[in-house]
Scaffold this motif. Structure first.
Motif, mmCIF file in Angstrom:
data_model
loop_
_atom_site.group_PDB
_atom_site.id
_atom_site.type_symbol
_atom_site.label_atom_id
_atom_site.label_comp_id
_atom_site.label_asym_id
_atom_site.label_seq_id
_atom_site.Cartn_x
_atom_site.Cartn_y
_atom_site.Cartn_z
ATOM 1 N N ALA A 95 3.771 -5.306 -8.881
ATOM 2 C CA ALA A 95 2.011 -5.259 -8.187
ATOM 3 C C ALA A 95 1.498 -5.025 -6.450
ATOM 4 O O ALA A 95 1.491 -4.326 -6.149
ATOM 5 C CB ALA A 95 1.216 -5.926 -8.825
ATOM 6 N N LEU A 96 2.775 -5.640 -6.112
ATOM 7 C CA LEU A 96 2.367 -5.577 -4.534
ATOM 8 C C LEU A 96 3.005 -5.189 -4.006
ATOM 9 O O LEU A 96 2.667 -4.606 -3.130
ATOM 10 C CB LEU A 96 3.016 -7.913 -4.208
ATOM 11 N N ILE A 97 4.719 -5.261 -4.556
ATOM 12 C CA ILE A 97 5.282 -3.617 -3.511
ATOM 13 C C ILE A 97 4.709 -2.611 -3.889
ATOM 14 O O ILE A 97 5.082 -1.737 -3.344
ATOM 15 C CB ILE A 97 6.672 -3.749 -4.370
ATOM 16 N N GLU A 98 3.958 -2.172 -5.637
ATOM 17 C CA GLU A 98 3.098 -0.752 -5.269
ATOM 18 C C GLU A 98 2.337 -1.465 -4.407
ATOM 19 O O GLU A 98 1.846 -0.022 -3.484
ATOM 20 C CB GLU A 98 3.116 -0.690 -7.079
ATOM 21 N N ALA A 99 1.542 -1.910 -4.324
ATOM 22 C CA ALA A 99 0.240 -2.367 -3.167
ATOM 23 C C ALA A 99 0.690 -1.744 -1.796
ATOM 24 O O ALA A 99 -0.211 -1.508 -0.975
ATOM 25 C CB ALA A 99 -0.995 -3.015 -3.458
ATOM 26 N N SER A 100 1.290 -2.199 -1.396
ATOM 27 C CA SER A 100 2.043 -1.689 0.239
ATOM 28 C C SER A 100 2.761 -0.210 0.440
ATOM 29 O O SER A 100 2.317 -0.450 1.379
ATOM 30 C CB SER A 100 2.965 -2.992 0.114
ATOM 31 N N HIS A 101 2.748 0.116 -0.924
ATOM 32 C CA HIS A 101 3.349 1.048 -0.873
ATOM 33 C C HIS A 101 1.620 2.049 -0.065
ATOM 34 O O HIS A 101 1.737 3.363 -0.325
ATOM 35 C CB HIS A 101 4.030 1.802 -1.871
ATOM 36 N N THR A 102 1.115 2.248 -1.543
ATOM 37 C CA THR A 102 -0.207 2.824 -2.178
ATOM 38 C C THR A 102 -1.512 2.393 -1.215
ATOM 39 O O THR A 102 -2.232 3.131 -0.597
ATOM 40 C CB THR A 102 -0.304 2.778 -3.497
ATOM 41 N N ALA A 103 -1.235 1.222 -0.475
ATOM 42 C CA ALA A 103 -2.987 0.330 -0.130
ATOM 43 C C ALA A 103 -3.467 0.883 1.372
ATOM 44 O O ALA A 103 -4.196 -0.037 1.776
ATOM 45 C CB ALA A 103 -3.067 -0.956 -0.732
ATOM 46 N N ASP A 104 -2.275 1.359 1.705
ATOM 47 C CA ASP A 104 -2.297 1.420 3.533
ATOM 48 C C ASP A 104 -2.469 0.348 4.105
ATOM 49 O O ASP A 104 -2.988 -0.522 5.067
ATOM 50 C CB ASP A 104 -3.643 2.261 3.962
#
Length: 128
Positions: A80-89
């Protein structure tokens, strides 16, 4: 831009929260607080109560920092954190870490190591 906090309800999570809050205030960034688990258990020490997460948001807002919680359904914490790092600017990802022996890392893997290697932004690992 934002700073993402991988929060776990323990002393490591509190240390990471304090640092993430300080950075968000200093850099004038939004603080996104994430707490998730893919362990599919009703009793998971890594999951924070929604009221606890909202209290963190309130504390951040009282400190003058824009903050919100974010959830990722179905993904375990590191994913979840890795994905958020890609999508949350994200400007930065902040996580709490604990000391583990070399053998412990080898046998059990390391969520922190996975996050450090796979996140798309700088990662700050904070000790309690």
């Amino acid at each position: 831009m934002s700073i993402i906090l991988g929060y776990v309800p323990n002393e490591r999570g509190e240390a990471a929260y304090a640092k993430a809050l300080s950075l968000a205030a200093e850099l004038d960034q939004e603080l996104i607080i994430m707490n998730s688990s893919g362990r599919h258990s009703h009793i998971d020490p890594h999951l924070a109560a929604e009221s606890d997460l909202e209290a963190l948001v309130t504390r951040a807002r009282e400190a003058g920092v824009s903050a919100r919680t974010a959830h990722s359904a179905g993904a375990d914490g590191p994913d979840a954190l890795i994905e958020a790092s890609h999508t949350a600017d994200a400007e930065m990802l902040v996580i709490g870490i604990r000391k583990r022996s070399q053998v412990g890392k080898l046998l059990l893997g390391s969520d922190a190591q996975r996050i450090l290697l796979d996140a798309s932004c700088p990662v700050l690992a904070v000790k309690a």
